[in-house]
Design a protein around this motif. Sequence first.
Motif, PDB file in Angstrom:
ATOM      1  N   ALA A 113       0.835  -1.207   0.000  1.00  0.00           N
ATOM      2  CA  ALA A 113       0.000   0.000   0.000  1.00  0.00           C
ATOM      3  C   ALA A 113       0.866   1.252   0.000  1.00  0.00           C
ATOM      4  O   ALA A 113       0.561   2.242  -0.678  1.00  0.00           O
ATOM      5  CB  ALA A 113      -0.924  -0.013   1.219  1.00  0.00           C
ATOM      6  N   SER A 114       1.984   1.212   0.738  1.00  0.00           N
ATOM      7  CA  SER A 114       2.871   2.376   0.798  1.00  0.00           C
ATOM      8  C   SER A 114       3.542   2.625  -0.547  1.00  0.00           C
ATOM      9  O   SER A 114       3.704   3.766  -0.967  1.00  0.00           O
ATOM     10  CB  SER A 114       3.943   2.173   1.868  1.00  0.00           C
ATOM     11  OG  SER A 114       3.337   1.978   3.118  1.00  0.00           O
ATOM     12  N   ILE A 115       3.948   1.546  -1.211  1.00  0.00           N
ATOM     13  CA  ILE A 115       4.556   1.692  -2.537  1.00  0.00           C
ATOM     14  C   ILE A 115       3.580   2.425  -3.463  1.00  0.00           C
ATOM     15  O   ILE A 115       3.962   3.317  -4.213  1.00  0.00           O
ATOM     16  CB  ILE A 115       4.892   0.322  -3.151  1.00  0.00           C
ATOM     17  CG1 ILE A 115       5.994  -0.360  -2.358  1.00  0.00           C
ATOM     18  CG2 ILE A 115       5.322   0.470  -4.614  1.00  0.00           C
ATOM     19  CD1 ILE A 115       6.309  -1.763  -2.860  1.00  0.00           C
ATOM     20  N   LEU A 116       2.310   2.033  -3.362  1.00  0.00           N
ATOM     21  CA  LEU A 116       1.318   2.597  -4.283  1.00  0.00           C
ATOM     22  C   LEU A 116       0.891   3.996  -3.883  1.00  0.00           C
ATOM     23  O   LEU A 116       0.745   4.871  -4.724  1.00  0.00           O
ATOM     24  CB  LEU A 116       0.087   1.683  -4.334  1.00  0.00           C
ATOM     25  CG  LEU A 116       0.323   0.296  -4.941  1.00  0.00           C
ATOM     26  CD1 LEU A 116      -0.932  -0.554  -4.825  1.00  0.00           C
ATOM     27  CD2 LEU A 116       0.766   0.416  -6.396  1.00  0.00           C
ATOM     28  N   LEU A 117       0.701   4.224  -2.574  1.00  0.00           N
ATOM     29  CA  LEU A 117       0.002   5.430  -2.136  1.00  0.00           C
ATOM     30  C   LEU A 117       0.858   6.415  -1.355  1.00  0.00           C
ATOM     31  O   LEU A 117       0.399   7.505  -1.031  1.00  0.00           O
ATOM     32  CB  LEU A 117      -1.205   5.041  -1.260  1.00  0.00           C
ATOM     33  CG  LEU A 117      -2.214   4.123  -1.932  1.00  0.00           C
ATOM     34  CD1 LEU A 117      -3.272   3.684  -0.931  1.00  0.00           C
ATOM     35  CD2 LEU A 117      -2.855   4.812  -3.115  1.00  0.00           C
ATOM     36  N   GLY A 118       2.105   6.060  -1.028  1.00  0.00           N
ATOM     37  CA  GLY A 118       2.931   6.904  -0.166  1.00  0.00           C
ATOM     38  C   GLY A 118       3.055   8.332  -0.681  1.00  0.00           C
ATOM     39  O   GLY A 118       2.818   8.611  -1.856  1.00  0.00           O
ATOM     40  N   THR A 119       3.440   9.242   0.222  1.00  0.00           N
ATOM     41  CA  THR A 119       3.540  10.647  -0.170  1.00  0.00           C
ATOM     42  C   THR A 119       4.887  10.972  -0.795  1.00  0.00           C
ATOM     43  O   THR A 119       5.085  12.058  -1.311  1.00  0.00           O
ATOM     44  CB  THR A 119       3.347  11.554   1.065  1.00  0.00           C
ATOM     45  OG1 THR A 119       4.207  11.074   2.102  1.00  0.00           O
ATOM     46  CG2 THR A 119       1.919  11.527   1.536  1.00  0.00           C
ATOM     47  N   ARG A 120       5.868  10.051  -0.702  1.00  0.00           N
ATOM     48  CA  ARG A 120       7.206  10.342  -1.229  1.00  0.00           C
ATOM     49  C   ARG A 120       7.624   9.279  -2.232  1.00  0.00           C
ATOM     50  O   ARG A 120       7.782   8.118  -1.882  1.00  0.00           O
ATOM     51  CB  ARG A 120       8.235  10.326  -0.093  1.00  0.00           C
ATOM     52  CG  ARG A 120       8.121  11.499   0.805  1.00  0.00           C
ATOM     53  CD  ARG A 120       8.980  11.291   2.025  1.00  0.00           C
ATOM     54  NE  ARG A 120       8.913  12.482   2.838  1.00  0.00           N
ATOM     55  CZ  ARG A 120       9.761  13.485   2.734  1.00  0.00           C
ATOM     56  NH1 ARG A 120      10.758  13.431   1.872  1.00  0.00           N
ATOM     57  NH2 ARG A 120       9.622  14.552   3.490  1.00  0.00           N
ATOM     58  N   SER A 132       6.319   7.536  -4.395  1.00  0.00           N
ATOM     59  CA  SER A 132       5.522   6.334  -4.581  1.00  0.00           C
ATOM     60  C   SER A 132       4.997   6.295  -6.014  1.00  0.00           C
ATOM     61  O   SER A 132       5.214   7.209  -6.797  1.00  0.00           O
ATOM     62  CB  SER A 132       4.340   6.338  -3.611  1.00  0.00           C
ATOM     63  OG  SER A 132       3.454   7.373  -3.966  1.00  0.00           O
ATOM     64  N   VAL A 133       4.304   5.196  -6.346  1.00  0.00           N
ATOM     65  CA  VAL A 133       3.707   5.077  -7.677  1.00  0.00           C
ATOM     66  C   VAL A 133       2.733   6.238  -7.912  1.00  0.00           C
ATOM     67  O   VAL A 133       2.695   6.836  -8.989  1.00  0.00           O
ATOM     68  CB  VAL A 133       2.969   3.728  -7.801  1.00  0.00           C
ATOM     69  CG1 VAL A 133       2.188   3.655  -9.107  1.00  0.00           C
ATOM     70  CG2 VAL A 133       3.973   2.584  -7.723  1.00  0.00           C
ATOM     71  N   ARG A 134       1.967   6.582  -6.875  1.00  0.00           N
ATOM     72  CA  ARG A 134       0.991   7.657  -7.010  1.00  0.00           C
ATOM     73  C   ARG A 134       1.664   8.990  -7.358  1.00  0.00           C
ATOM     74  O   ARG A 134       1.256   9.687  -8.292  1.00  0.00           O
ATOM     75  CB  ARG A 134       0.194   7.811  -5.708  1.00  0.00           C
ATOM     76  CG  ARG A 134      -0.854   8.898  -5.732  1.00  0.00           C
ATOM     77  CD  ARG A 134      -1.642   8.884  -4.431  1.00  0.00           C
ATOM     78  NE  ARG A 134      -0.784   9.145  -3.286  1.00  0.00           N
ATOM     79  CZ  ARG A 134      -0.646  10.357  -2.738  1.00  0.00           C
ATOM     80  NH1 ARG A 134      -1.302  11.382  -3.216  1.00  0.00           N
ATOM     81  NH2 ARG A 134       0.140  10.528  -1.698  1.00  0.00           N
ATOM     82  N   THR A 135       2.742   9.344  -6.619  1.00  0.00           N
ATOM     83  CA  THR A 135       3.379  10.639  -6.887  1.00  0.00           C
ATOM     84  C   THR A 135       4.118  10.617  -8.221  1.00  0.00           C
ATOM     85  O   THR A 135       4.329  11.650  -8.838  1.00  0.00           O
ATOM     86  CB  THR A 135       4.378  11.009  -5.774  1.00  0.00           C
ATOM     87  OG1 THR A 135       5.349   9.959  -5.671  1.00  0.00           O
ATOM     88  CG2 THR A 135       3.703  11.175  -4.444  1.00  0.00           C
ATOM     89  N   ARG A 136       4.506   9.407  -8.664  1.00  0.00           N
ATOM     90  CA  ARG A 136       5.227   9.301  -9.935  1.00  0.00           C
ATOM     91  C   ARG A 136       4.256   9.532 -11.110  1.00  0.00           C
ATOM     92  O   ARG A 136       4.593  10.232 -12.050  1.00  0.00           O
ATOM     93  CB  ARG A 136       5.861   7.913 -10.015  1.00  0.00           C
ATOM     94  CG  ARG A 136       6.512   7.557 -11.323  1.00  0.00           C
ATOM     95  CD  ARG A 136       7.896   8.202 -11.423  1.00  0.00           C
ATOM     96  NE  ARG A 136       8.577   7.775 -12.632  1.00  0.00           N
ATOM     97  CZ  ARG A 136       8.219   8.166 -13.852  1.00  0.00           C
ATOM     98  NH1 ARG A 136       7.195   8.957 -14.012  1.00  0.00           N
ATOM     99  NH2 ARG A 136       8.900   7.737 -14.900  1.00  0.00           N
TER     100      ARG A 136
END
Lengths: 289, 238
Positions: free
Chosen positions: A267-274, A276-280
């Motif tokens: 979940a952190s890989i996907l959603l983390g604030t630094r 992560s996949v989301r910020t990428r």
Amino acid sequence: MIYDALIAPFVDYGFMRRALIACFALALGGGPIGTFLVLRRMSLMGDAMSHAILPGAAIGFLIAGLSLWTMSIGGLIAGLAVAFLAGIISRVTALREDASLAGFYLISLALGVLIVSTQGSNIDLLHVLFGTILSVTDDALILVASIATLSIVTLALIYRPLVIECFDPAFLRATTGGGTVWHFIFLVLVVVNLVAGFQALGTLMALGLMMLPAAAARFWAGAVWSLAALSTTLAFLSGFAGLLLSYNFNLPSGPSIILTAGLVYVASILLGTRDSVRTRYFPRAHFHD
Amino acid sequence: MKPVPPLSVADLTVAYDRVPAVHHLTGSFAPGSLTAIIGPNGAGKSTLLKAIAGLVPLSEGRIDGANGNIAYLPQLAEIDRSFPITVIDAVSLGLWREVGLFRAITGEHVKRARAALTAVGLGGFEGRQVGALSAGQLQRALFARLMLQDAGLILLDEPFAAVDERTSADLMQLVEGWHREGRTVIAVLHDLERVRESFPETLLMAREPVAWGATANVLTPENLRRARYVSDAWGDAA
């Protein structure tokens, strides 16, 4: 309802309380140590070391059966021996530390499985490999708690050189004349914490509660202290949730705890604030002056 | 700053796998001198700095006057730029000799660290992550750390190699400031123009010393040609 699901098992059963406290102690020691393992890019070395503990624990088992102390001391000796041998070999020969460590831990692991399987039953082997957090004794709790205390105090003492050695090893060498001693103190702490973890989670998964929360924290926190605090918190919450899963659905506790930590990690890989996949892939707009 | 003792090397040889990188070097750096070390690649310039800093074992000879009070900036910093540390924390590592393992970083220390950052042109960067700095900004931060080390002997290995003209000019001003304060500064450089302009003393080496003294006397076409020749001859032998 919520009380029944989340709190009652711990109120009703002593073994659940013990397991929870064991998780808490493991998280306290393992969180900061896992953080440094991740920062020093030593995750796989930690894995190797956790396997290296097995023959020592197995020999302890041969001597005194399922005894907490002999197995712990055996595991400690085996883990330290492999860590030091690998460190020395990499410093006096051309072999890099990861390769020499892999060599020693494979020998160590094979030896351990051989000893346990020729001398004990399969049940015993499972016990050593996967641990028994639901049958943690008072002695084991005291051991795990002592190791957590020792780890935190030692980390506080060597915190500065450890941080410098991660960030700029050449500077540490030039100003203090060496970083090897701090490296070895840290290795000792890793082994000691793995021994603590193997009581509860077994040699195969002891590293999980150390590594997964620390790797997950990397996607949320941006300073050494906050990484350590967050990975401790995540490790404890994984232990709590994993124990409840194990209790409510009648699953083996060790894998439940580690899988919960794994879920947090993914979940952190996907959603983390630094980073992560989301910020990428869904970045926020950059600044315009 | 503690008083600076003279730094002398006597018949110094440093070898890697028995191949000498520095070969029978003898001479001295006067207290408060500002010396450039120049020479072709593989001439042993970096090795000499490492030997003075105590980072490589000496094969033969002696180094006197190089104890403790040294700040050393390596050519390729082994810095892990992904490590989560703020600029002011990284710069404060320069206080290691004063605070060591346990002593607190006081308000006075923080003030000095901020002053050093301002002096290198990084005022306002205190809270940034080191990973967010450009190569030039990182080199400035490392100079700030050198300032906090407050050493009598400062060793710089190609300090201007990876930075732009403006940054190297700014950093050179800091070096000149250290020289005025009476610190001994030794820098490995390749830019002969800069050496002529700013460094009173020069050591030209090609494993062996080719010439050592006032820069004008060292940087002669004849000496530079000899340095190349000695270096090539060694290259053939090794």
